[in-house]
Design a protein around this motif. Structure first.
Motif, mmCIF file in Angstrom:
data_model
loop_
_atom_site.group_PDB
_atom_site.id
_atom_site.type_symbol
_atom_site.label_atom_id
_atom_site.label_comp_id
_atom_site.label_asym_id
_atom_site.label_seq_id
_atom_site.Cartn_x
_atom_site.Cartn_y
_atom_site.Cartn_z
ATOM 1 N N ILE A 14 -5.776 13.975 -0.344
ATOM 2 C CA ILE A 14 -4.417 13.913 0.209
ATOM 3 C C ILE A 14 -3.717 12.637 -0.252
ATOM 4 O O ILE A 14 -2.551 12.668 -0.666
ATOM 5 N N GLY A 15 -4.432 11.526 -0.206
ATOM 6 C CA GLY A 15 -3.840 10.257 -0.632
ATOM 7 C C GLY A 15 -3.445 10.252 -2.088
ATOM 8 O O GLY A 15 -2.377 9.748 -2.462
ATOM 9 N N SER A 16 -4.299 10.814 -2.934
ATOM 10 C CA SER A 16 -3.985 10.895 -4.363
ATOM 11 C C SER A 16 -2.752 11.756 -4.596
ATOM 12 O O SER A 16 -1.892 11.437 -5.434
ATOM 13 N N THR A 17 -2.652 12.844 -3.844
ATOM 14 C CA THR A 17 -1.486 13.724 -3.975
ATOM 15 C C THR A 17 -0.213 12.996 -3.577
ATOM 16 O O THR A 17 0.806 13.069 -4.276
ATOM 17 N N ILE A 18 -0.270 12.291 -2.458
ATOM 18 C CA ILE A 18 0.899 11.517 -2.013
ATOM 19 C C ILE A 18 1.305 10.518 -3.085
ATOM 20 O O ILE A 18 2.491 10.363 -3.419
ATOM 21 N N GLN A 19 0.316 9.831 -3.662
ATOM 22 C CA GLN A 19 0.631 8.797 -4.644
ATOM 23 C C GLN A 19 1.083 9.382 -5.975
ATOM 24 O O GLN A 19 1.674 8.667 -6.791
ATOM 25 N N SER A 20 0.838 10.670 -6.202
ATOM 26 C CA SER A 20 1.397 11.316 -7.390
ATOM 27 C C SER A 20 2.874 11.642 -7.191
ATOM 28 O O SER A 20 3.601 11.889 -8.161
ATOM 29 N N LEU A 21 3.319 11.627 -5.927
ATOM 30 C CA LEU A 21 4.711 11.963 -5.605
ATOM 31 C C LEU A 21 5.541 10.757 -5.197
ATOM 32 O O LEU A 21 6.753 10.866 -5.012
ATOM 33 N N THR A 22 4.905 9.612 -5.037
ATOM 34 C CA THR A 22 5.602 8.398 -4.613
ATOM 35 C C THR A 22 5.230 7.247 -5.547
ATOM 36 O O THR A 22 4.304 7.360 -6.350
ATOM 37 N N ALA A 23 5.929 6.140 -5.396
ATOM 38 C CA ALA A 23 5.650 4.980 -6.251
ATOM 39 C C ALA A 23 5.366 3.719 -5.449
ATOM 40 O O ALA A 23 5.246 2.643 -6.027
ATOM 41 N N TRP A 24 5.231 3.832 -4.131
ATOM 42 C CA TRP A 24 5.053 2.630 -3.308
ATOM 43 C C TRP A 24 3.810 1.827 -3.738
ATOM 44 O O TRP A 24 3.836 0.600 -3.689
ATOM 45 N N HIS A 25 2.767 2.503 -4.153
ATOM 46 C CA HIS A 25 1.531 1.837 -4.526
ATOM 47 C C HIS A 25 1.657 1.059 -5.834
ATOM 48 O O HIS A 25 0.804 0.229 -6.156
ATOM 49 N N SER A 26 2.702 1.327 -6.590
ATOM 50 C CA SER A 26 2.866 0.673 -7.898
ATOM 51 C C SER A 26 3.680 -0.611 -7.826
ATOM 52 O O SER A 26 3.785 -1.330 -8.813
ATOM 53 N N TYR A 27 4.301 -0.888 -6.668
ATOM 54 C CA TYR A 27 5.084 -2.102 -6.528
ATOM 55 C C TYR A 27 4.146 -3.313 -6.357
ATOM 56 O O TYR A 27 3.086 -3.214 -5.737
ATOM 57 N N THR A 28 4.560 -4.447 -6.907
ATOM 58 C CA THR A 28 3.710 -5.645 -6.879
ATOM 59 C C THR A 28 4.548 -6.863 -6.475
ATOM 60 O O THR A 28 5.745 -6.930 -6.729
ATOM 61 N N PRO A 29 3.904 -7.832 -5.830
ATOM 62 C CA PRO A 29 4.633 -9.046 -5.442
ATOM 63 C C PRO A 29 4.855 -9.977 -6.625
ATOM 64 O O PRO A 29 4.165 -9.882 -7.648
ATOM 65 N N VAL A 30 5.809 -10.859 -6.500
ATOM 66 C CA VAL A 30 6.049 -11.909 -7.494
ATOM 67 C C VAL A 30 5.192 -13.109 -7.093
ATOM 68 O O VAL A 30 5.383 -13.689 -6.029
ATOM 69 N N VAL A 31 4.228 -13.432 -7.923
ATOM 70 C CA VAL A 31 3.331 -14.548 -7.636
ATOM 71 C C VAL A 31 3.389 -15.558 -8.768
ATOM 72 O O VAL A 31 3.784 -15.249 -9.884
ATOM 73 N N GLY A 32 2.971 -16.776 -8.463
ATOM 74 C CA GLY A 32 2.956 -17.819 -9.497
ATOM 75 C C GLY A 32 4.237 -18.591 -9.558
ATOM 76 O O GLY A 32 5.188 -18.360 -8.821
#
Length: 461
Positions: free
Chosen positions: A443-461
């Motif tokens: 289910i989680g993999s399916t959700i992540q195939s339809l959304t992009a929230w997991h691909s966002y990253t913080p600005v570090v450094g």
């Protein structure tokens, strides 16, 4: 090399297989990121550069000979500082134990090494893994990477692992979960975290808090990466297994036939941040789009009561683990963790047995209620990360929706679900019966195939 900082394990494995990068250069890259960013983020308590580079070179040699051990071969990973590694210090988050050298290596570490993973270092934890905020007043509290200006809580107890993955210091790490300690830092740091069923992953060599409730689980960018690590933690390289990998795709009927329960907002029982509520609605739409049947129903128990009962069992078992020394005023233990462990002293043996019986009964209640459901979807935490200065150590609001899973002996998957008005991540979790990890990962993999929230990253450094 910067493109590898926030790449998934699956993407890194592909690059290694195609010889676009070597394990040695990849390990060197992450070691340099840790050296540059860890002084501020405080995610790692110790790093093993020489050992890690040696493991990476061995991985490259295997690959050159056509003997790669699988997708984890050559992938750098972090290990929570509860896991023994022979000859290294395992502090369990305690200043008092900063010279405690492990005489053996935890089974989970041995399994990852058997799959060729590069163990790059140990990540910070709340002292003795007993705390949801992620604070550690004596060793230092890791810094949530999503706010460059204000020190916000990382979530606990697997605080360092959550920060390390979110900040691109490693593509994956191990955490432990007794009342939410994988899912809470996953939620507050915007990554994916899998709380496994107790006993599914061998915890030998992982220092306990509650043997009845402790579990070991992966903290990664994606559900597919969590599935990959779970497979390594439960099976030997090359072992024939039923697949737990569910590559993302956009087929509209990928969840057809599944019944997913969404907790009604009127049954939250506590105030929940608007961004969290909106994130949950968005995720529910995703599973509906993928063909699942949505139902709305509350479990037949009170979340606050389950959280309280679970907390009492943690304290009772934690006291029995640490009682020989936690009362000693001359030993250097954090005051809040000491108080939590000391609270278990007042729980009599009879009361402890009553808690164990109630724990067993709740497992049956949960299993029966979930019999016609594939997952329950609800918030992971009621809110995003608060400033460290605002923490009240006497309360545990972050465990409102996580502890019940441990109390009913279930499994759960925390997933990024968006951001609040200050660009801090929020999260939802999928919860299931004991042994339902593969279903939740699908289910989680399916959700992540339809959304992009997991691909966002913080600005570090």
């Amino acid at each position: 090399m910067e493109q590898y900082a926030f790449a998934s394990i699956t993407e890194l494995a592909r690059s290694l297989a195609l010889s676009n990068v070597t394990a040695e250069s990849l390990t060197t890259f992450f070691l340099n990121r840790i050296a540059n960013l860890n002084p501020v983020l405080h995610a790692f308590v110790c790093v093993f550069p020489e050992q890690a580079l040696a493991q990476a070179r061995q991985s490259d040699e295997r690959r050159q000979q056509g003997k790669a051990l699988g997708m984890l071969d050559g992938i750098p990973l972090g290990i929570k500082d509860l896991c023994d590694i022979e000859g290294t210090i395992t502090t369990c988050g305690s200043r008092q134990w900063e010279t405690r050298i492990s005489s053996g290596t935890a089974d989970v570490v041995q399994r990852l090494q058997a799959h060729g993973a590069v163990i790059i270092g140990k990540t910070h934890t709340v002292e003795f893994a007993f705390g949801g905020w992620g604070t550690n007043p004596l060793q230092g509290t890791p810094r949530n990477p999503w706010d460059r200006n204000l020190h916000r809580v990382p979530g606990g107890s697997s605080s360092g692992s959550g920060v390390a993955v979110a900040a691109g210091l490693v593509p994956g790490a191990l955490g432990t979960d007794t009342g939410g300690s994988v899912r809470i830092p996953a939620a507050l740091n915007g990554i994916t975290g899998l709380k496994t069923t107790v006993g599914l992953v061998n915890a030998d060599g992982v220092f306990p808090l509650s043997r009845k409730l402790d579990s070991v689980g992966p903290m990664t960018r994606t559900a597919d990466d969590a599935a990959l690590l779970l497979q390594a933690l439960t099976h030997a390289p090359g072992q024939e297994v039923q697949s737990v990998m569910y590559p993302g795709c956009d087929q509209a009927d990928q969840l057809a036939g599944m019944r997913i329960c969404v907790l009604p907002e009127e049954d939250y029982g506590v105030p929940v941040q608007r961004a969290v509520r909106l994130g949950l609605r968005d995720m529910a739409r995703m599973v509906d789009m993928a063909g699942a049947t949505i139902i709305r129903e509350a479990p037949p128990f009170n979340f606050q009561q389950a959280m309280s009962d679970c907390g009492k069992l943690i304290a009772a078992e934690g006291w029995r683990v640490h009682r020989d020394y936690i009362q000693d005023p001359d030993m250097l233990f954090g005051p809040f963790v000491r108080d939590r462990l000391m609270s278990g002293k007042s729980i009599s043996d009879m009361q402890y047995q009553d808690l164990l019986e109630a724990h067993q009964k709740m497992q049956a209640v949960w299993t029966q209620w979930m019999a016609d459901k594939d997952a329950l979807m609800l918030p992971t935490t009621p809110s995003s990360a608060i400033p460290l200065a605002q923490v009240d150590e006497s309360v545990t609001p972050l465990g409102t929706f996580t502890r019940f899973v441990n109390w009913v002996k279930g499994c759960a998957l925390a997933l990024p679900a968006g951001f609040d008005q200050t660009n801090l991540p929020v999260s939802v979790q999928l919860t299931g019966k004991a042994g339902d990890e593969a279903k939740l990962l699908h289910i989680g993999s399916t959700i992540q195939s339809l959304t992009a929230w997991h691909s966002y990253t913080p600005v570090v450094g």
